[in-house]
Write a protein that holds these residues in place. Sequence first.
Motif, mmCIF file in Angstrom:
data_model
loop_
_atom_site.group_PDB
_atom_site.id
_atom_site.type_symbol
_atom_site.label_atom_id
_atom_site.label_comp_id
_atom_site.label_asym_id
_atom_site.label_seq_id
_atom_site.Cartn_x
_atom_site.Cartn_y
_atom_site.Cartn_z
ATOM 1 N N MET A 1 0.824 -1.213 0.000
ATOM 2 C CA MET A 1 0.000 0.000 0.000
ATOM 3 C C MET A 1 0.861 1.267 0.000
ATOM 4 N N GLY A 2 2.164 1.082 -0.044
ATOM 5 C CA GLY A 2 3.057 2.232 -0.197
ATOM 6 C C GLY A 2 3.392 2.972 1.088
ATOM 7 N N LEU A 3 3.231 2.295 2.237
ATOM 8 C CA LEU A 3 3.582 2.980 3.491
ATOM 9 C C LEU A 3 5.072 2.871 3.776
ATOM 10 N N ASP A 4 5.593 3.902 4.382
ATOM 11 C CA ASP A 4 6.989 3.915 4.785
ATOM 12 C C ASP A 4 7.074 3.213 6.154
ATOM 13 N N PRO A 5 7.900 2.180 6.283
ATOM 14 C CA PRO A 5 7.978 1.461 7.568
ATOM 15 C C PRO A 5 8.227 2.376 8.768
ATOM 16 N N SER A 6 8.886 3.504 8.555
ATOM 17 C CA SER A 6 9.156 4.400 9.687
ATOM 18 C C SER A 6 7.873 5.038 10.226
ATOM 19 N N MET A 7 6.773 4.923 9.475
ATOM 20 C CA MET A 7 5.487 5.468 9.932
ATOM 21 C C MET A 7 4.593 4.379 10.525
ATOM 22 N N VAL A 8 5.115 3.165 10.667
ATOM 23 C CA VAL A 8 4.273 2.046 11.103
ATOM 24 C C VAL A 8 4.842 1.402 12.366
ATOM 25 N N ILE A 9 3.988 1.276 13.384
ATOM 26 C CA ILE A 9 4.365 0.597 14.615
ATOM 27 C C ILE A 9 3.672 -0.770 14.603
#
Length: 306
Positions: A156-164
């Motif tokens: 889905m194009g999320l940056d891992p640094s924005m995901v906990i």
Amino acid sequence: MLIDPHAHMISRTTDDYQAMAAAGVVALIEPAFWVGQPRTFVGTYVDYLSTIVGWERFRAGQFGIRHYCTIGLNSKEANNEELAEGVMEWLPRFALKEGVVAIGEIGYDEQTELEDKYFRLQLSLAKELDLPVMVHTPHRDKKQGTTRSMDVCEEMGLDPSMVIIDHNNEETVGEVLQRGYWAGFSIYPSTKMGNARMVELLKQYGSERIIVDSACDWGISDCLGVAKTAQLALQSGVPESTVRAVCYGNALAAYGQSGQMKESDWLEPPAIDQRTLYEGNSILRGGRDPVIEEPGTLRRKGLQIK
Ligand SMILES: [Zn+2]
């Protein structure tokens, strides 16, 4: 100072707020989740979201703790399609309210098609609003469910640094860190993670992108999970800088990316005045004496991890 970045305070008592404040918790995050009883109307879900952005935030403040929340449709109730459709319409409005630091907790429970559908829709919403995401990983098939959650975030194009990625254990942590995500650990007796195991993980992995939380809720859980882990880690020789990172700094860095959570919120807190009303109600009942502080009281003085 401690942060508990996963605490369902709507299910907890005022004793818990007092104990957490006394143990050094200055801020906490209340993720939107399932409340045990399945909701049958969109309206009850909307009122729940209103409570966690409103009354609960106020109530925490009356005990000297800054309260933030995440907004989302949980995986369990994603399986009620009619409810889920209705909730999705409301989410954008709630996601932009003050004190909302992420979309969450979202992800998989039984890993059904509907869960997958609403997980993806909410990841898009988070991306659109530039908000972090709190991912609840499933208790069953955890390893595979955790890998799948990260695969879908990337699709889905999320940056891992924005995901906990939350509720990790020894089996999942390696991959989560290696792929660049934040790794949350819920110190939840007997089901998720215990203090002693957590300390071993800190010795092995250090502090980078690791976050400790209590996930306290309506089940048998401990609102002092973060404080007790901090204490045990220090006693076990884990460096203080590591403890500070995993029990405070990393949560602030991860969820602070929302722009809704900053250190000054609790370093310069408003004075507590329990006579204050929220939509006409105070937290006081009957003839209780309210706690009233002088403005500028340095309540947090001396609240180091001991
Ligand atoms: Zn939770």
